[in-house]
Design a protein around this motif. Sequence first.
Motif, mmCIF file in Angstrom:
data_model
loop_
_atom_site.group_PDB
_atom_site.id
_atom_site.type_symbol
_atom_site.label_atom_id
_atom_site.label_comp_id
_atom_site.label_asym_id
_atom_site.label_seq_id
_atom_site.Cartn_x
_atom_site.Cartn_y
_atom_site.Cartn_z
ATOM 1 N N ALA A 86 32.395 34.533 35.637
ATOM 2 C CA ALA A 86 32.380 35.902 36.142
ATOM 3 C C ALA A 86 32.279 36.891 34.989
ATOM 4 O O ALA A 86 31.569 37.907 35.084
ATOM 5 C CB ALA A 86 33.630 36.172 36.978
ATOM 6 N N ASP A 87 32.974 36.616 33.892
ATOM 7 C CA ASP A 87 32.936 37.499 32.735
ATOM 8 C C ASP A 87 31.514 37.677 32.227
ATOM 9 O O ASP A 87 31.083 38.801 31.909
ATOM 10 C CB ASP A 87 33.820 36.921 31.626
ATOM 11 N N ALA A 88 30.749 36.589 32.162
ATOM 12 C CA ALA A 88 29.391 36.665 31.638
ATOM 13 C C ALA A 88 28.508 37.542 32.515
ATOM 14 O O ALA A 88 27.720 38.352 32.013
ATOM 15 C CB ALA A 88 28.801 35.262 31.525
ATOM 16 N N VAL A 89 28.630 37.388 33.814
ATOM 17 C CA VAL A 89 27.766 38.153 34.713
ATOM 18 C C VAL A 89 28.143 39.636 34.695
ATOM 19 O O VAL A 89 27.267 40.512 34.672
ATOM 20 C CB VAL A 89 27.822 37.587 36.140
ATOM 21 N N ALA A 90 29.437 39.929 34.669
ATOM 22 C CA ALA A 90 29.861 41.330 34.590
ATOM 23 C C ALA A 90 29.362 41.969 33.303
ATOM 24 O O ALA A 90 28.872 43.110 33.299
ATOM 25 C CB ALA A 90 31.381 41.434 34.686
ATOM 26 N N ARG A 91 29.456 41.242 32.192
ATOM 27 C CA ARG A 91 29.003 41.785 30.906
ATOM 28 C C ARG A 91 27.488 41.997 30.893
ATOM 29 O O ARG A 91 26.998 42.963 30.297
ATOM 30 C CB ARG A 91 29.420 40.850 29.769
ATOM 31 N N LEU B 129 37.115 36.727 39.029
ATOM 32 C CA LEU B 129 36.702 38.110 39.246
ATOM 33 C C LEU B 129 36.699 38.832 37.908
ATOM 34 O O LEU B 129 37.657 38.732 37.135
ATOM 35 C CB LEU B 129 37.661 38.807 40.209
ATOM 36 N N ALA B 130 35.601 39.536 37.629
ATOM 37 C CA ALA B 130 35.503 40.323 36.389
ATOM 38 C C ALA B 130 34.950 41.695 36.734
ATOM 39 O O ALA B 130 33.923 41.804 37.414
ATOM 40 C CB ALA B 130 34.609 39.624 35.379
ATOM 41 N N ILE B 131 35.630 42.736 36.271
ATOM 42 C CA ILE B 131 35.205 44.113 36.499
ATOM 43 C C ILE B 131 35.292 44.864 35.179
ATOM 44 O O ILE B 131 36.319 44.808 34.495
ATOM 45 C CB ILE B 131 36.098 44.812 37.552
ATOM 46 N N ASP B 132 34.201 45.514 34.818
ATOM 47 C CA ASP B 132 34.191 46.422 33.669
ATOM 48 C C ASP B 132 34.088 47.847 34.189
ATOM 49 O O ASP B 132 33.309 48.114 35.118
ATOM 50 C CB ASP B 132 33.010 46.138 32.745
ATOM 51 N N VAL B 133 34.837 48.750 33.613
ATOM 52 C CA VAL B 133 34.807 50.161 33.994
ATOM 53 C C VAL B 133 34.503 50.987 32.751
ATOM 54 O O VAL B 133 35.153 50.818 31.715
ATOM 55 C CB VAL B 133 36.135 50.603 34.630
ATOM 56 N N GLY C 27 30.528 54.023 37.718
ATOM 57 C CA GLY C 27 30.681 53.590 36.331
ATOM 58 C C GLY C 27 31.292 52.217 36.146
ATOM 59 O O GLY C 27 31.955 51.967 35.134
ATOM 60 N N TYR C 28 31.078 51.314 37.080
ATOM 61 C CA TYR C 28 31.653 49.980 36.924
ATOM 62 C C TYR C 28 30.617 48.894 37.178
ATOM 63 O O TYR C 28 29.580 49.124 37.799
ATOM 64 C CB TYR C 28 32.856 49.775 37.846
ATOM 65 N N THR C 29 30.922 47.705 36.673
ATOM 66 C CA THR C 29 30.180 46.499 37.019
ATOM 67 C C THR C 29 31.166 45.483 37.572
ATOM 68 O O THR C 29 32.334 45.452 37.181
ATOM 69 C CB THR C 29 29.433 45.907 35.812
ATOM 70 N N PHE C 30 30.683 44.640 38.467
ATOM 71 C CA PHE C 30 31.539 43.769 39.270
ATOM 72 C C PHE C 30 30.893 42.396 39.344
ATOM 73 O O PHE C 30 29.686 42.284 39.589
ATOM 74 C CB PHE C 30 31.667 44.378 40.665
ATOM 75 N N ALA C 31 31.674 41.337 39.149
ATOM 76 C CA ALA C 31 31.170 39.973 39.311
ATOM 77 C C ALA C 31 32.256 39.096 39.928
ATOM 78 O O ALA C 31 33.379 39.034 39.415
ATOM 79 C CB ALA C 31 30.725 39.396 37.977
#
Length: 354
Positions: free
Chosen positions: A250-255, A26-30, A327-331
């Motif tokens: 997951a990190d790649a897709v969130a980025r 799981l990767a989430i950027d905020v 304001g977030y992305t989720f993978a």
Amino acid sequence: MPVRFDAVHDCFHDLLASGRETGAALAIDVDGEPAVRLTGGARKGTDPWRADTLVAVYSVGKPVVALCLLTLVDRGRVDLDEQVAAYWPGFRTPATVRQVLTHTAGLPAFPVPRPPEAVADWDLLCADLAAADPEWEPGSVAAEHAWTYGHLVGELVRRVDGRPVGRFLAEEIAGPWRLDLGYGLGEADQLRCADLRYGDPEWPRLVAGAPGSLRFRAVDNPAGGRDLSVLNSPLWRGTEVPAVNLHATADAVARLYTGLLAGGTLDGVRLFGADLVTEATRVQYDGDDLLLDRRTRWTLGMQWEPDGSWGMGGLGGSSAWADPECGYTFAYTTAHLADHDRVDELVEALHSCL
């Protein structure tokens, strides 16, 4: 991980402890910054899932192959409203590039039944599509182009640029943005792959639809797309099937979504113009989708949801999107092929933190 997101951490580990998940990330950027990075379960056998574990994410890859073509649109080399045949001579269906990207081209299934090994024959499958008559007038209605999407979009990239879409992705998007994802993996990357597994032994049947239905024709040809002996093989991992076999962390897709949410720039590297991102993420089709059997709002490669988010889920439970309002992305990437209820619970936990 910040204490603020403890609820997400607890939910993720509850899924593993209960057995509803056996291997995932799981990767989430905020607000453009990494907020959550979690891995758990097994990659293969007892080998633990690692941050660099790759896994096939089914339709989560559709927006990625769409972005390859949209790169050429952004550079003025492709016109969204030009006929496909202008770039692909001999292409029979009178569809535009925009209609291909929005699943309204009328070619939701390969027209000729093919065996599993046909996935490795790009030219054969593209020739089948070029010679096919559309199942309805292009632009009149949508039906997710489950398998055909990647070959339609990817062949347009190859015809215009000259490079196979997997190489184009690596050199033009994944490389500049440092994204650990790709089509047609080499031997070293295949060694990092997680083995897909059934969360429910009935999963292959449940997701295929009734024999003879549009859904069945679309997901069952070429054969083997739900068969673990195919999905976990070097044939599948080493071949480009862009609609359904992106292998990613997951990190790649969130980025990737973080870069799009920022208007096409990630870590100071601009790949797309802001106007292109705006056009690519707005609703282009709003109506019935004959394969999904529900109202669907298609952008140029993604689904748009009523909350304003845009992204794509895949068969088996992987999913990724951007939520501009929050304001977030989720993978979420998983090897445990089951429903999307795991993602629903993780999102509920995330929203409780936000």
